[in-house]
Write an enzyme that holds these catalytic residues in place. Structure first.
Site, PDB file in Angstrom:
ATOM      1  N   THR A  35      35.838  30.128  45.512  1.00 49.24           N
ATOM      2  CA  THR A  35      34.644  29.690  44.795  1.00 49.24           C
ATOM      3  C   THR A  35      33.546  29.179  45.714  1.00 49.24           C
ATOM      4  O   THR A  35      32.446  28.870  45.244  1.00 49.24           O
ATOM      5  CB  THR A  35      34.989  28.587  43.773  1.00 49.24           C
ATOM      6  OG1 THR A  35      35.555  27.467  44.471  1.00 49.24           O
ATOM      7  CG2 THR A  35      35.989  29.092  42.739  1.00 49.24           C
ATOM      8  N   HIS A  77      35.627  24.292  39.666  1.00 47.04           N
ATOM      9  CA  HIS A  77      36.432  25.500  39.880  1.00 47.04           C
ATOM     10  C   HIS A  77      36.707  26.337  38.632  1.00 47.04           C
ATOM     11  O   HIS A  77      36.620  27.567  38.692  1.00 47.04           O
ATOM     12  CB  HIS A  77      37.765  25.125  40.550  1.00 47.04           C
ATOM     13  CG  HIS A  77      37.645  24.889  42.010  1.00 47.04           C
ATOM     14  ND1 HIS A  77      38.238  25.693  42.968  1.00 47.04           N
ATOM     15  CD2 HIS A  77      36.973  23.942  42.708  1.00 47.04           C
ATOM     16  CE1 HIS A  77      37.940  25.246  44.176  1.00 47.04           C
ATOM     17  NE2 HIS A  77      37.181  24.176  44.043  1.00 47.04           N
ATOM     18  N   ASP A  95      42.436  31.319  41.316  1.00 44.67           N
ATOM     19  CA  ASP A  95      41.679  30.512  42.264  1.00 44.67           C
ATOM     20  C   ASP A  95      42.428  30.563  43.592  1.00 44.67           C
ATOM     21  O   ASP A  95      43.657  30.456  43.636  1.00 44.67           O
ATOM     22  CB  ASP A  95      41.602  29.063  41.752  1.00 44.67           C
ATOM     23  CG  ASP A  95      40.625  28.213  42.541  1.00 44.67           C
ATOM     24  OD1 ASP A  95      40.847  28.040  43.763  1.00 44.67           O
ATOM     25  OD2 ASP A  95      39.652  27.706  41.958  1.00 44.67           O
TER      26      ASP A  95
END
Length: 456
Positions: free
Chosen positions: A142, A19, A120
């Site tokens: 992602t 990530h 994220d």
């Protein structure tokens, strides 16, 4: 003072697996496209930052990017049990206070308040944090469009299937969700079906928060999934921006050392070499490694193997020695360049999203061995929807299953069909990143969104 000097984009990373790297690449891409006056702060745990930043939390050539460490939630003197989910649970327990505290410190140190949160997508709490500050939240997913659609439909899935361990419905398809008729229950990440761990609850909280994001960004491109999936996402999210295939940043000096892989490949005929890599986190269990080595040796297939797990390397030392004249094993390979090399004929992969996208852009067929998360969904797409690769019989490596997979992709008529299919997807990707392509336009919109500054 221009408004640009007041723009401060705070990027929050999820510090596990693959990530942090794609988020940093996106930040680098944005920083290169924005005015040099725009400040980018990258918040991540100290351990993860050490792997990404050469020194002093700075990136050479990127004066407007600086990394800051946040607490990882691990108590002093803590001894880990070996459960891979344990550090994730401790980190989740430290959020969102660790990010909030560090952001406040950085704002005080620099005198530059945050004007956008770019995080994220897993860090769902950013929705509320951004609303409190009065700035936009941009979430970076992602993985691909299909998994995020499934997460956004978690309540629908649970209402239909329930939270249970019933093995009878594993072959059931999710045709009750738009565009998901090819996806089976067995393909779903366990975190969607069982909301009983800190990580699964984090993902569920994310599914509830994402509709509040100003935009959700993906390393994907229009047309890669069924229009029904795209339309379902558009109906649930305020804005979805496919900005891929994302260009890979230039290789640093250490990475350029992997260039001897390319010269080695150039000594082989077209489509003759098997490239093998299972990403940064995974190594198949010993019996599967042995099966893969057995088939490569028996079929005399030249191979380039990116093998990172030194704790398991001894299992294959004899194989590596016996096949040194036809094979090459390295700790790291320039994957984008390798997958585009004419001598490579197949990619043996765990089916992580970045690897799948890079395989498409390189025009490279895949043999898929997924392990967890979205990898099973990606395998289903690769084999049954796009038809650009194959899985292995039984879902794990066996000598017989691998032999069949290599025969299909590298030596059979179906391999030609697979290459034709991947060529069509590759063309779609290339069109998306042309000057007036959808991904190019979406990226321009993203730059405008994260760097806009309301001085009021």
């Amino acid at each position: 003072m221009s408004a640009e000097k007041n723009v401060h984009v705070a990027a929050f990373a999820f510090p596990f697996g693959s990530h942090p790297t794609p988020l940093l690449h996106l930040v680098q891409r944005l920083a290169a496209a924005a005015s040099p006056a725009v400040r980018f702060s990258y918040f991540n745990t100290a351990g993860s930052n050490r792997k990404l930043f050469p020194a002093a939390n700075l990136l050479p050539g990127h004066d407007n990017i600086k990394a800051y460490d946040v607490e990882d939630g691990v108590p002093e003197g803590h001894v880990f049990s070996g459960n891979p989910l344990e550090p994730i649970g401790l980190f989740i327990g430290a959020t969102p206070q660790n990010f909030k505290k560090r952001l406040e410190e950085v704002v005080e140190e620099t005198g530059s308040k945050a004007t956008c949160l770019l995080t994220d997508a897993f860090l769902w709490f950013a929705a509320e944090m951004a609303e409190e500050i009065g700035i936009p939240w941009v979430a970076f997913w992602t993985a691909g469009p299909t998994p995020i659609s499934l997460h956004l439909n978690t309540d629908v899935i649970l209402a239909k299937l329930g939270q249970n361990d019933d093995k009878q419905n594993q072959d059931q398809t999710l045709d009750f969700i738009p565009g998901m008729s090819a996806v089976h229950v067995a393909d779903l990440p366990q975190e969607i079906l069982h909301l009983d761990t800190p990580f699964s609850r984090l993902l569920y909280s994310m599914s509830l928060a994402l509709p509040r994001a100003a935009a959700v960004v993906l390393n994907s491109f229009d047309g890669i999934v069924d229009a029904a999936v795209e339309n379902d996402l558009k109906s649930k999210l305020r804005k979805i921006l496919n900005v891929g295939p994302s260009p890979h940043p230039p290789l640093n000096e250490e990475e350029r050392g992997g260039g001897d892989c390319l010269s080695w490949l150039s000594n082989h005929p077209a489509a003759a070499v098997a490239y093998i890599s299972f990403g940064t986190m995974l190594t198949p269990p010993p019996p599967e490694l042995s099966a893969l080595a057995e088939v490569l040796e028996e079929k005399k297939i030249p191979y380039l193997w990116s093998f990172r797990d030194n704790s398991k390397r001894h299992l294959l030392e004899g194989f590596f020695e016996r096949t040194s004249s036809v094979g090459k094993v390295v700790e790291w390979a320039p994957q984008v360049e390798v997958l585009a090399h004419s001598s490579v004929g197949v990619f043996v992969t765990h089916c992580g999203w970045n690897s799948v996208v890079e395989s498409i852009t390189g025009g490279m067929p895949m043999i898929c061995r997924p392990f967890f998360g979205d990898q099973m969904i990606n395998r289903r797409l690769v084999e049954d929807v796009w038809r650009i690769g194959v899985g292995v019989e039984g879902g794990s490596f066996s000598a017989s299953g691998l032999a069949k997979a290599f025969d299909v992709v590298m030596f059979g008529e179906k391999g030609k069909e697979i290459r034709g299919n991947i060529g069509k997807l590759r063309e779609c990707a290339n069109i998306a990143i042309e000057e007036n392509g959808t991904s190019t336009q979406n990226f321009k919109s993203l730059v405008g969104l994260v760097t806009s500054y309301d001085q009021d």
